[in-house]
Write an enzyme that holds these catalytic residues in place. Structure first.
Site, short mmCIF file in Angstrom:
data_model
loop_
_atom_site.label_atom_id
_atom_site.label_comp_id
_atom_site.label_asym_id
_atom_site.label_seq_id
_atom_site.Cartn_x
_atom_site.Cartn_y
_atom_site.Cartn_z
N LYS A 37 93.74 7.89 -12.79
CA LYS A 37 93.69 8.85 -12.11
C LYS A 37 94.25 10.17 -11.83
CE LYS A 37 89.81 7.51 -11.11
NZ LYS A 37 90.21 5.99 -11.01
N ARG A 111 80.56 8.63 -7.34
CA ARG A 111 80.86 6.70 -8.05
C ARG A 111 79.82 5.91 -8.22
NH1 ARG A 111 86.48 5.54 -6.02
NH2 ARG A 111 87.44 3.71 -7.06
N ARG A 150 100.58 -2.25 -9.77
CA ARG A 150 100.47 -1.29 -9.18
C ARG A 150 101.04 -0.84 -8.09
NH1 ARG A 150 95.59 2.43 -9.57
NH2 ARG A 150 94.98 1.59 -8.68
N ARG A 183 98.62 -2.49 -2.93
CA ARG A 183 97.39 -2.48 -2.36
C ARG A 183 96.01 -3.54 -2.28
NH1 ARG A 183 94.46 2.23 -5.44
NH2 ARG A 183 92.37 1.03 -5.09
N ARG A 194 85.44 -4.89 -8.73
CA ARG A 194 85.25 -2.93 -8.99
C ARG A 194 85.11 -2.36 -10.52
NH1 ARG A 194 91.62 -2.74 -7.13
NH2 ARG A 194 91.06 -0.41 -7.26
P1 AMP Z 1 90.65 4.21 -5.73
O1 AMP Z 1 91.27 4.30 -4.92
O2 AMP Z 1 89.61 5.12 -6.07
O3 AMP Z 1 90.39 2.93 -5.96
O4 AMP Z 1 89.23 3.66 -4.15
C1 AMP Z 1 89.60 2.45 -3.57
C2 AMP Z 1 88.55 2.02 -3.03
O5 AMP Z 1 87.91 2.93 -2.16
C3 AMP Z 1 86.58 1.78 -4.34
O6 AMP Z 1 86.99 0.39 -4.22
C4 AMP Z 1 86.05 1.50 -2.96
O7 AMP Z 1 85.90 0.53 -2.21
C5 AMP Z 1 86.28 3.50 -1.70
N1 AMP Z 1 86.30 3.88 -2.48
C6 AMP Z 1 86.91 5.02 -3.32
N2 AMP Z 1 85.97 6.73 -3.41
C7 AMP Z 1 84.82 5.79 -2.91
C8 AMP Z 1 83.64 6.56 -3.69
N3 AMP Z 1 82.64 7.29 -3.93
N4 AMP Z 1 82.26 5.82 -2.91
C9 AMP Z 1 82.73 4.56 -2.84
N5 AMP Z 1 83.65 4.36 -1.83
C10 AMP Z 1 84.68 4.66 -2.86
#
Ligand code: AMP
Length: 248
Positions: A37, A111, A150, A183, A194
């Site tokens: 993404k 989400r 990553r 990360r 996740r």
């Molecule tokens: P991402 O970079 O989208 O993989 O997000 C990393 C982490 O941020 C996720 O595993 C969640 O812990 C938190 N996070 C990001 N976006 C959301 C969301 N829309 N709702 C809840 N937690 C989020």
């Protein structure tokens, strides 16, 4: 045998994906962690000028700045858990107020079904609407390989991979020369949490958008270039002239 899209199918596509020239594109990008993404959002931002709104990037910046939201979210994020809907919706509303009526690509949001409802309210308040929903589908084995190698540049959200997309200098961002990070949630244990959250909690959100007719599935296991080409083709089909194209 190759099939040729008929005018009727092209018209249906146009109706479903109202990405018309001159109108800002408002895209939701779905896919499991590691599906690409962020990579696709990069060109949607640099080439099409869409604002890249990633809730993960917003939260990581909040952590890096030591803001109250970041401090409260840091542990849950490292463990791969979701942040409460109210927190996310407040952050997203603020961002939408900043970007006004610009086109955007939403990455990692909504989400949960509750977040999707909240997004509807925000968009209604902004007199805006989603034009297209893209789902990048990737099998679990490919996802884990991508996640564990990553590396990211936190301020921009730019992503690299130690094998598939290495930076010019190891651990350094090509553009700014700043240090890349691994990360804390890009490890096998957090990835399992996740991925489970994605399947249990986010998949129903995707099913919800399926019923709106705006959703398009893209094979995200292809090379980033090929995924990009598929998305561009979709946009071209969305731009088909009113009277349709003749089949070739
Ligand atoms: P991402 O970079 O989208 O993989 O997000 C990393 C982490 O941020 C996720 O595993 C969640 O812990 C938190 N996070 C990001 N976006 C959301 C969301 N829309 N709702 C809840 N937690 C989020």
């Amino acid at each position: 045998m190759d099939t040729v899209p008929t005018d009727e199918i092209l018209h249906q596509l146009k109706r479903r994906c109202s990405i018309l020239s001159g109108k800002p594109k408002r895209i939701l990008l779905f896919g499991a962690p590691g599906c690409g993404k962020g990579t696709q959002s990069e060109w949607l931002n640099s080439e099409l000028g869409l604002v890249h709104l990633s809730t993960g990037d917003i939260l990581r910046s909040a952590i890096a700045q030591g803001s109250p939201v970041g401090v409260a979210a840091e542990k849950a994020i490292a463990e791969g858990k979701l942040i409460p809907d109210e927190v996310i919706l407040t952050l997203v509303r603020k961002k939408f107020e900043e970007i006004g009526d610009a086109g955007f690509v939403l990455d990692g949001f909504p989400r949960t079904l509750n977040q999707a409802k909240g997004l509807d309210v925000i968009l209604k308040d902004m007199r805006s609407e989603i034009s297209c929903v893209l789902h990048l589908r990737v099998d679990d084995d490919t996802l884990i390989k991508r996640i564990c190698g990553r590396r990211i540049h936190v301020p921009s959200g730019r992503a690299y991979h130690v094998d598939f997309k290495p930076p010019k200098v190891p651990d350094i961002d090509d553009i700014t020369g700043e240090r890349l990070v691994h990360r804390p949630d890009d490890n096998e244990e957090s990835f399992v949490t996740r991925l489970n959250n994605y399947k249990k909690i986010t998949q129903p959100v995707i099913d919800h958008y399926l019923s709106t007719g705006l959703l398009f599935q893209i094979d995200g296991s292809q090379s980033p270039d090929q995924v990009r080409k598929d998305i561009e083709l979709l946009f071209q089909l969305g731009n088909v002239p009113e009277k349709g194209r003749s089949s070739v």
